[in-house]
Design an enzyme around this catalytic site. Structure first.
Site, PDB file in Angstrom:
ATOM      1  N   GLY A  56     -67.316  45.374   1.807  1.00 52.69           N
ATOM      2  CA  GLY A  56     -66.042  46.083   1.669  1.00 52.69           C
ATOM      3  C   GLY A  56     -65.686  46.441   0.238  1.00 52.69           C
ATOM      4  O   GLY A  56     -64.563  46.841  -0.046  1.00 52.69           O
ATOM      5  N   GLY A  95     -69.774  47.770   8.195  1.00 55.25           N
ATOM      6  CA  GLY A  95     -68.338  47.571   8.394  1.00 55.25           C
ATOM      7  C   GLY A  95     -67.600  48.894   8.301  1.00 55.25           C
ATOM      8  O   GLY A  95     -67.558  49.683   9.236  1.00 55.25           O
ATOM      9  N   GLY A  96     -67.044  49.167   7.117  1.00 56.59           N
ATOM     10  CA  GLY A  96     -66.190  50.341   6.929  1.00 56.59           C
ATOM     11  C   GLY A  96     -66.761  51.648   7.465  1.00 56.59           C
ATOM     12  O   GLY A  96     -66.054  52.431   8.114  1.00 56.59           O
ATOM     13  N   HIS A 121     -69.837  35.357  10.168  1.00 57.19           N
ATOM     14  CA  HIS A 121     -69.520  36.428   9.214  1.00 57.19           C
ATOM     15  C   HIS A 121     -68.773  35.823   8.026  1.00 57.19           C
ATOM     16  O   HIS A 121     -67.989  34.889   8.189  1.00 57.19           O
ATOM     17  CB  HIS A 121     -68.667  37.499   9.902  1.00 57.19           C
ATOM     18  CG  HIS A 121     -68.510  38.736   9.079  1.00 57.19           C
ATOM     19  ND1 HIS A 121     -67.618  38.813   8.045  1.00 57.19           N
ATOM     20  CD2 HIS A 121     -69.147  39.931   9.105  1.00 57.19           C
ATOM     21  CE1 HIS A 121     -67.707  40.017   7.479  1.00 57.19           C
ATOM     22  NE2 HIS A 121     -68.631  40.713   8.115  1.00 57.19           N
ATOM     23  N   GLU A 178     -75.791  39.373   4.152  1.00 57.33           N
ATOM     24  CA  GLU A 178     -74.641  40.125   3.673  1.00 57.33           C
ATOM     25  C   GLU A 178     -74.094  39.458   2.407  1.00 57.33           C
ATOM     26  O   GLU A 178     -73.296  38.515   2.508  1.00 57.33           O
ATOM     27  CB  GLU A 178     -73.545  40.139   4.733  1.00 57.33           C
ATOM     28  CG  GLU A 178     -73.968  40.766   6.043  1.00 57.33           C
ATOM     29  CD  GLU A 178     -72.767  41.314   6.790  1.00 57.33           C
ATOM     30  OE1 GLU A 178     -72.702  42.521   6.989  1.00 57.33           O
ATOM     31  OE2 GLU A 178     -71.867  40.526   7.137  1.00 57.33           O
ATOM     32  N   SER A 218     -71.418  47.287   2.297  1.00 60.22           N
ATOM     33  CA  SER A 218     -71.186  48.663   1.838  1.00 60.22           C
ATOM     34  C   SER A 218     -72.341  49.608   2.170  1.00 60.22           C
ATOM     35  O   SER A 218     -72.711  50.457   1.363  1.00 60.22           O
ATOM     36  CB  SER A 218     -70.873  48.681   0.338  1.00 60.22           C
ATOM     37  OG  SER A 218     -69.671  47.956   0.088  1.00 60.22           O
ATOM     38  N   ASN A 222     -69.683  46.669  12.923  1.00 60.15           N
ATOM     39  CA  ASN A 222     -68.676  45.615  13.076  1.00 60.15           C
ATOM     40  C   ASN A 222     -67.299  46.246  12.833  1.00 60.15           C
ATOM     41  O   ASN A 222     -66.957  46.559  11.695  1.00 60.15           O
ATOM     42  CB  ASN A 222     -68.974  44.506  12.044  1.00 60.15           C
ATOM     43  CG  ASN A 222     -67.882  43.463  11.978  1.00 60.15           C
ATOM     44  OD1 ASN A 222     -67.012  43.397  12.856  1.00 60.15           O
ATOM     45  ND2 ASN A 222     -67.902  42.641  10.941  1.00 60.15           N
ATOM     46  N   TRP A 223     -66.543  46.414  13.924  1.00 54.21           N
ATOM     47  CA  TRP A 223     -65.256  47.120  13.809  1.00 54.21           C
ATOM     48  C   TRP A 223     -64.164  46.233  13.227  1.00 54.21           C
ATOM     49  O   TRP A 223     -63.062  46.709  12.966  1.00 54.21           O
ATOM     50  CB  TRP A 223     -64.830  47.646  15.188  1.00 54.21           C
ATOM     51  CG  TRP A 223     -65.760  48.661  15.797  1.00 54.21           C
ATOM     52  CD1 TRP A 223     -67.034  48.978  15.388  1.00 54.21           C
ATOM     53  CD2 TRP A 223     -65.496  49.505  16.919  1.00 54.21           C
ATOM     54  NE1 TRP A 223     -67.556  49.961  16.197  1.00 54.21           N
ATOM     55  CE2 TRP A 223     -66.645  50.300  17.143  1.00 54.21           C
ATOM     56  CE3 TRP A 223     -64.395  49.656  17.775  1.00 54.21           C
ATOM     57  CZ2 TRP A 223     -66.719  51.240  18.178  1.00 54.21           C
ATOM     58  CZ3 TRP A 223     -64.477  50.591  18.815  1.00 54.21           C
ATOM     59  CH2 TRP A 223     -65.618  51.375  19.003  1.00 54.21           C
TER      60      TRP A 223
HETATM   61  C1  PEP Z   1     -69.407  43.730   7.273  1.00 55.35           C
HETATM   62  O1  PEP Z   1     -68.247  43.536   7.570  1.00 55.35           O
HETATM   63  O2  PEP Z   1     -70.281  43.082   7.848  1.00 55.35           O
HETATM   64  C2  PEP Z   1     -69.699  44.711   6.238  1.00 55.35           C
HETATM   65  C3  PEP Z   1     -70.917  44.752   5.792  1.00 55.35           C
HETATM   66  O3  PEP Z   1     -68.667  45.502   5.791  1.00 55.35           O
HETATM   67  P1  PEP Z   1     -68.791  46.786   4.829  1.00 55.35           P
HETATM   68  O4  PEP Z   1     -69.904  47.651   5.389  1.00 55.35           O
HETATM   69  O5  PEP Z   1     -67.462  47.456   4.901  1.00 55.35           O
HETATM   70  O6  PEP Z   1     -69.133  46.297   3.469  1.00 55.35           O
END
Ligand code: PEP
Length: 250
Positions: free
Chosen positions: A173, A233-234, A95, A167, A212, A9-10
């Site tokens: 994040g 995400g990141g 989300h 999630e 994360s 997920n950008w």
């Molecule tokens: C997300 O945005 O769905 C996510 C899981 O972000 P991150 O991996 O940065 O925690």
């Protein structure tokens, strides 16, 4: 039986030029990905050019959101025919950032799910509890409530087209991943809930973990019996870390 899914997920990152550069690096380093489905969700502006760039590869394109109406006076929204035309195969729905900053609720997630199921796209539906809810011991009931509201009026056939993503909001994040055991426990809870409501098709539903996910924790997460992939995400914004996650070691 459940083919793993790794989805990136950008979020609100990458101009068109940056998106093309990232996707070219992913393509170049991807190698054999027959063990899983790899999904990328760039911002709307990059969907069509990225779709051209991934033509002929196994990469699948997803949108980060979609409105339920097919067209009309809805300034700033995007429709399913627009996403289909841009080459999308999936859409991320509900989300936690949509819930937190843009007033998304289980009821609006439900409307989006039904709309997506009427299109050629497949929904990736996100659920997850906040830290306060977990600390108050309410995480199981919060998830059950999100499932009941989000999946309202869904048939077995509809459910079979859905991918779920657990999630925990406190892990998104923050660098604070749920331990593999904590994630597994919740994934089992989700599958049990699905099984009570929809029967044994619950065993066929992919449930991704998100929060994360990094190259150094993907392997242990993927070894859990009810974790069928990751929403990243990141760590999906750099080709090297995303490629390592795609090539998790079971
Ligand atoms: C997300 O945005 O769905 C996510 C899981 O972000 P991150 O991996 O940065 O925690």
């Amino acid at each position: 039986m459940r083919i793993p899914v790794i989805a990136g997920n950008w979020k609100m990152h990458k101009t068109v030029g940056e998106a093309l550069s990232l996707v070219r690096s992913i393509k170049a380093g991807m190698g054999d990905t027959s063990h899983c489905q790899v999904v990328i969700a760039p911002p709307f502006t990059a969907l069509a050019p990225v779709s051209e760039e991934i033509r002929g590869t196994s990469l699948m394109l997803a949108a980060q959101n979609v409105f339920w109406e097919p067209k009309g006076a809805y300034t700033g929204e995007i429709s399913l025919p627009m996403l289909e035309g841009a080459g999308c195969r999936m859409a991320i729905l509900g989300h936690s950032e949509r819930r937190q900053y843009f007033s998304e609720t289980d009821a609006t997630v439900n409307r989006r799910i039904h709309a997506v199921l009427g299109s050629t796209l497949q929904p990736i539906v996100c659920i997850g509890e906040t830290l306060a809810e977990r600390e108050a011991g309410k995480h199981h009931s919060v998830i059950a409530q999100q499932l009941a509201g989000g999946l309202d009026r869904l048939t077995q056939e509809g459910l079979l087209r859905i991918i779920l993503a657990y999630e925990p909001v406190w892990a998104i994040g923050t660098g604070r991943t749920a331990s593999p055991e904590t994630a597994q426990e919740m994934h089992r809870h989700i599958r049990n809930w699905l099984s009570e409501k929809f029967g044994k098709v619950a065993e066929e539903i992919r449930i991704l973990y998100g929060g994360s996910v990094k190259p150094d924790n993907i392997d242990t997460l993927m070894r859990q019996p009810d974790i069928d992939g990751a929403l990243v995400g990141g760590a999906c914004l750099e080709a090297d870390s995303f490629l390592r996650i795609i090539h998790f070691k079971p």
